[in-house]
Write a protein that holds these residues in place. Sequence first.
Motif, PDB file in Angstrom:
ATOM      1  N   GLY A 105       0.803  -1.207   0.000  1.00  0.00           N
ATOM      2  CA  GLY A 105       0.000   0.000   0.000  1.00  0.00           C
ATOM      3  C   GLY A 105       0.836   1.257   0.000  1.00  0.00           C
ATOM      4  N   GLY A 106       0.639   2.084   1.035  1.00  0.00           N
ATOM      5  CA  GLY A 106       1.417   3.313   1.145  1.00  0.00           C
ATOM      6  C   GLY A 106       2.906   3.069   1.227  1.00  0.00           C
ATOM      7  N   PHE A 127      -0.541  -3.604  -3.534  1.00  0.00           N
ATOM      8  CA  PHE A 127      -1.376  -2.411  -3.371  1.00  0.00           C
ATOM      9  C   PHE A 127      -2.766  -2.904  -2.966  1.00  0.00           C
ATOM     10  N   PRO A 128      -2.939  -3.254  -1.684  1.00  0.00           N
ATOM     11  CA  PRO A 128      -4.164  -3.927  -1.244  1.00  0.00           C
ATOM     12  C   PRO A 128      -5.319  -2.992  -0.886  1.00  0.00           C
ATOM     13  N   GLU A 129      -5.193  -1.701  -1.199  1.00  0.00           N
ATOM     14  CA  GLU A 129      -6.222  -0.741  -0.798  1.00  0.00           C
ATOM     15  C   GLU A 129      -7.620  -1.148  -1.266  1.00  0.00           C
ATOM     16  N   VAL A 130      -7.707  -1.700  -2.479  1.00  0.00           N
ATOM     17  CA  VAL A 130      -9.017  -2.045  -3.035  1.00  0.00           C
ATOM     18  C   VAL A 130      -9.763  -3.034  -2.139  1.00  0.00           C
ATOM     19  N   ARG A 131      -9.034  -3.861  -1.425  1.00  0.00           N
ATOM     20  CA  ARG A 131      -9.676  -4.850  -0.550  1.00  0.00           C
ATOM     21  C   ARG A 131     -10.357  -4.194   0.644  1.00  0.00           C
ATOM     22  N   LEU A 132      -9.938  -2.967   0.963  1.00  0.00           N
ATOM     23  CA  LEU A 132     -10.553  -2.220   2.052  1.00  0.00           C
ATOM     24  C   LEU A 132     -11.576  -1.215   1.531  1.00  0.00           C
TER      25      LEU A 132
END
Length: 256
Positions: A105-106, A127-132
């Motif tokens: 991610g960040g 970049f796992p942001e989409v999962r949140l």
Amino acid sequence: MIETTIDEGVMTLELNRPPMNAIDSDMARALAEKLGDAALADCRVIIVTGANGGFSAGSDVAELAELRGASNGPGALLSAQSVAFERLAAQAIPTIAAVEGLAMGGGAELVLCCDFIVASESARFSFPEVRLGVFPALGGTVRLPRRIGYDRALDLILTGREIDAETAMNWGLLSRRTAQGEALDAARALARKLAMGPKATLATIKNEMRAALHIPETEATAQALKSAIAIGDSPEAAEGLRAFFAKKRPDFSNLP
């Protein structure tokens, strides 16, 4: 939180917030302060790395959750992070990310702010942001496609899947790949080599190459020619030519 060392013109910034170096507002502000420190005037290269066996797990999700519903909400954290990230990306001197373990991610977006990415075989990028259900707001949607191409970047960002160091190297994300535990040593070796170079010339080359990504080719080549002519009259060029004819290594260390 941000451990700092300066050695022979190389500033090393180590993210140190156990257990996974998650970047909260305080760490982001500390990083921005270090990057804007007056001591940078004496630095020729910056290395960013992580402690605790990894680079960074990204934004502090607990802080993000806490800020939801508050005045300015998650924007408070993202604003603090953005200042630090953009300050790193805008550095005139060369910058190197030394990555062991997770850069998520960040954390992965911070890596993308650096000119060189040196990673060991233990490195993992995602970049796992989409999962949140959140947006990778710190440059991932912009810088990642420019590094590895649109299709691969879209794949990583929309699926949130993880890639290893071998894949990252094959895709052109990495500058160097090392054995496990050797990323920082390799980054330091590269930094020492860069630190011996002509500081103003390196900065000009870096600036022209970045600018060329955003303007037409003819305009970029014309601007590069102007910069080359200006550098040709510089003290660095004079020292380089002097050393060449003397068959000695040039010494750029004391030049303005």
